[in-house]
Design an enzyme around this catalytic site. Structure first.
Site, PDB file in Angstrom:
ATOM      1  N   ASN A 158      -5.384   1.844 -13.288  1.00  0.00           N
ATOM      2  CA  ASN A 158      -4.363   1.059 -12.587  1.00  0.00           C
ATOM      3  C   ASN A 158      -2.997   1.638 -12.914  1.00  0.00           C
ATOM      4  O   ASN A 158      -2.851   2.363 -13.908  1.00  0.00           O
ATOM      5  CB  ASN A 158      -4.448  -0.404 -13.035  1.00  0.00           C
ATOM      6  CG  ASN A 158      -3.642  -1.340 -12.144  1.00  0.00           C
ATOM      7  OD1 ASN A 158      -3.184  -0.962 -11.052  1.00  0.00           O
ATOM      8  ND2 ASN A 158      -3.458  -2.571 -12.603  1.00  0.00           N
TER       9      ASN A 158
ATOM     10  N   HIS B 132       1.184   0.495 -13.382  1.00  0.00           N
ATOM     11  CA  HIS B 132       2.046  -0.672 -13.587  1.00  0.00           C
ATOM     12  C   HIS B 132       3.505  -0.213 -13.671  1.00  0.00           C
ATOM     13  O   HIS B 132       3.788   0.778 -14.350  1.00  0.00           O
ATOM     14  CB  HIS B 132       1.630  -1.396 -14.874  1.00  0.00           C
ATOM     15  CG  HIS B 132       2.374  -2.663 -15.074  1.00  0.00           C
ATOM     16  ND1 HIS B 132       2.105  -3.801 -14.344  1.00  0.00           N
ATOM     17  CD2 HIS B 132       3.427  -2.961 -15.876  1.00  0.00           C
ATOM     18  CE1 HIS B 132       2.947  -4.756 -14.716  1.00  0.00           C
ATOM     19  NE2 HIS B 132       3.764  -4.268 -15.635  1.00  0.00           N
TER      20      HIS B 132
ATOM     21  N   GLY C 164       0.773  -1.240   0.000  1.00  0.00           N
ATOM     22  CA  GLY C 164       0.000   0.000   0.000  1.00  0.00           C
ATOM     23  C   GLY C 164       0.802   1.287   0.000  1.00  0.00           C
ATOM     24  O   GLY C 164       0.295   2.328   0.420  1.00  0.00           O
ATOM     25  N   SER C 165       2.037   1.244  -0.506  1.00  0.00           N
ATOM     26  CA  SER C 165       2.808   2.501  -0.526  1.00  0.00           C
ATOM     27  C   SER C 165       2.161   3.515  -1.482  1.00  0.00           C
ATOM     28  O   SER C 165       2.166   4.719  -1.205  1.00  0.00           O
ATOM     29  CB  SER C 165       4.269   2.245  -0.897  1.00  0.00           C
ATOM     30  OG  SER C 165       4.384   1.825  -2.231  1.00  0.00           O
ATOM     31  N   ASN C 166       1.580   3.031  -2.572  1.00  0.00           N
ATOM     32  CA  ASN C 166       0.870   3.955  -3.474  1.00  0.00           C
ATOM     33  C   ASN C 166      -0.395   4.501  -2.814  1.00  0.00           C
ATOM     34  O   ASN C 166      -0.689   5.690  -2.903  1.00  0.00           O
ATOM     35  CB  ASN C 166       0.535   3.276  -4.806  1.00  0.00           C
ATOM     36  CG  ASN C 166       1.735   3.226  -5.733  1.00  0.00           C
ATOM     37  OD1 ASN C 166       2.058   4.214  -6.376  1.00  0.00           O
ATOM     38  ND2 ASN C 166       2.411   2.100  -5.764  1.00  0.00           N
TER      39      ASN C 166
ATOM     40  N   MET D 216      -4.343  -7.286  -6.697  1.00  0.00           N
ATOM     41  CA  MET D 216      -3.832  -8.457  -7.410  1.00  0.00           C
ATOM     42  C   MET D 216      -4.914  -9.410  -7.945  1.00  0.00           C
ATOM     43  O   MET D 216      -4.720 -10.615  -7.971  1.00  0.00           O
ATOM     44  CB  MET D 216      -2.874  -9.238  -6.498  1.00  0.00           C
ATOM     45  CG  MET D 216      -1.701  -8.433  -5.993  1.00  0.00           C
ATOM     46  SD  MET D 216      -0.687  -7.746  -7.324  1.00  0.00           S
ATOM     47  CE  MET D 216       0.175  -9.225  -7.843  1.00  0.00           C
ATOM     48  N   ARG D 217      -6.056  -8.867  -8.359  1.00  0.00           N
ATOM     49  CA  ARG D 217      -7.100  -9.699  -8.967  1.00  0.00           C
ATOM     50  C   ARG D 217      -7.460  -9.120 -10.332  1.00  0.00           C
ATOM     51  O   ARG D 217      -7.452  -7.898 -10.494  1.00  0.00           O
ATOM     52  CB  ARG D 217      -8.397  -9.723  -8.122  1.00  0.00           C
ATOM     53  CG  ARG D 217      -8.252  -9.942  -6.653  1.00  0.00           C
ATOM     54  CD  ARG D 217      -7.667 -11.259  -6.252  1.00  0.00           C
ATOM     55  NE  ARG D 217      -8.357 -12.425  -6.780  1.00  0.00           N
ATOM     56  CZ  ARG D 217      -7.826 -13.645  -6.796  1.00  0.00           C
ATOM     57  NH1 ARG D 217      -6.607 -13.839  -6.343  1.00  0.00           N
ATOM     58  NH2 ARG D 217      -8.501 -14.661  -7.270  1.00  0.00           N
ATOM     59  N   LEU D 218      -7.829 -10.018 -11.258  1.00  0.00           N
ATOM     60  CA  LEU D 218      -8.348  -9.544 -12.549  1.00  0.00           C
ATOM     61  C   LEU D 218      -9.871  -9.441 -12.453  1.00  0.00           C
ATOM     62  O   LEU D 218     -10.496 -10.165 -11.689  1.00  0.00           O
ATOM     63  CB  LEU D 218      -7.980 -10.531 -13.653  1.00  0.00           C
ATOM     64  CG  LEU D 218      -6.509 -10.607 -14.026  1.00  0.00           C
ATOM     65  CD1 LEU D 218      -6.301 -11.709 -15.062  1.00  0.00           C
ATOM     66  CD2 LEU D 218      -5.994  -9.277 -14.551  1.00  0.00           C
TER      67      LEU D 218
HETATM   68  C1  GRF Z   1       3.246  -1.116  -7.581  1.00  0.00           C
HETATM   69  O1  GRF Z   1       4.514  -1.331  -8.114  1.00  0.00           O
HETATM   70  C2  GRF Z   1       2.217  -0.978  -8.682  1.00  0.00           C
HETATM   71  O2  GRF Z   1       2.746  -0.425  -9.843  1.00  0.00           O
HETATM   72  C3  GRF Z   1       1.817  -2.397  -8.927  1.00  0.00           C
HETATM   73  O3  GRF Z   1       1.804  -2.987  -7.663  1.00  0.00           O
HETATM   74  C4  GRF Z   1       2.743  -2.319  -6.815  1.00  0.00           C
HETATM   75  C5  GRF Z   1       2.008  -1.942  -5.556  1.00  0.00           C
HETATM   76  O4  GRF Z   1       2.876  -1.448  -4.574  1.00  0.00           O
HETATM   77  N1  GRF Z   1       0.550  -2.460  -9.637  1.00  0.00           N
HETATM   78  P1  GRF Z   1       2.274  -0.803  -3.237  1.00  0.00           P
HETATM   79  O5  GRF Z   1       1.390  -1.869  -2.588  1.00  0.00           O
HETATM   80  O6  GRF Z   1       1.513   0.415  -3.609  1.00  0.00           O
HETATM   81  O7  GRF Z   1       3.465  -0.519  -2.364  1.00  0.00           O
END
Ligand code: GRF
Length: 186
Positions: A104, A106, A11-13, A87-89
């Site tokens: 999303n 990536h 969850g850093s984002n 992490m789900r489609l």
């Molecule tokens: C990130 O690298 C994002 O691009 C990818 O999953 C990772 C999530 O990292 N989709 P975090 O959980 O936000 O630290």
């Protein structure tokens, strides 16, 4: 302008999206998490952000899991679903409920290195340029319409160094791209 963030892991984002919310003029309505052990849940607690935990393992198939997610969001008001390490489609049915409203991020310059371990793959390939992509989600793996990309020249000596640079870039651009998407500028 309200968003819902979906995350499954660290969850850093999510953290930077939340920290920048006031300044950028959007609000996080809630976090949706499919993994009850994810660290993102701790982050949301500290930030006092409402969290909906729906463990996909409690359902016999993806459709049932998704129906529960749809139900839990039914009375909430938001204009965008932001995936941040979710992490789900999604099925076509889920995508049609939120058509054009799911984005999303990536950690690669798509279409290069879709799927998992993208940074590692770019490092092993010694890719000249690396970066991140924000895109609209479709039913494929990192195949949706690209909204924004930013890259940089790869001169990392170690995979850790490359990971750190890519994540820093994600954290800088994702809140800004969310704001621009919400404002119809992207
Ligand atoms: C990130 O690298 C994002 O691009 C990818 O999953 C990772 C999530 O990292 N989709 P975090 O959980 O936000 O630290």
């Amino acid at each position: 302008m309200r968003i819902v963030v979906f995350a499954s892991g660290s969850g850093s984002n999510f953290q930077v999206i939340a920290e920048k919310a006031n300044e950028l003029g959007y609000e996080i309505d809630c976090l949706v998490c499919n993994n009850p052990d994810a660290f993102v849940i701790e982050r949301a607690k500290k930030l006092m952000i409402d969290t909906i935990i729906i463990n996909h393992r409690d359902f016999s198939n993806r459709e049932e899991f998704e129906e529960e997610v749809i139900l839990s969001l039914k009375d909430r008001e938001f204009s965008l679903i932001v995936l941040a390490g979710f992490m789900r489609l999604f099925s076509e049915r889920f995508l049609s409920v939120y058509e054009g409203k799911i984005i999303n991020i990536h950690p690669s310059l798509l279409p290069k290195y879709p799927g998992i371990n993208s940074i590692e793959k770019a490092f092993i390939d010694n890719a000249d340029e690396v970066g991140v992509t924000v895109f609209y989600v479709d039913s494929g793996v990192d195949t949706g319409k690209i909204i924004f990309q930013e890259g940089f020249i790869n001169n990392a000596k170690t995979i850790e160094e490359l990971e750190e640079r890519v994540h820093k870039l994600e954290h800088r651009i994702y809140p800004l791209v969310i704001k621009d998407v919400l404002e119809g500028k992207l």
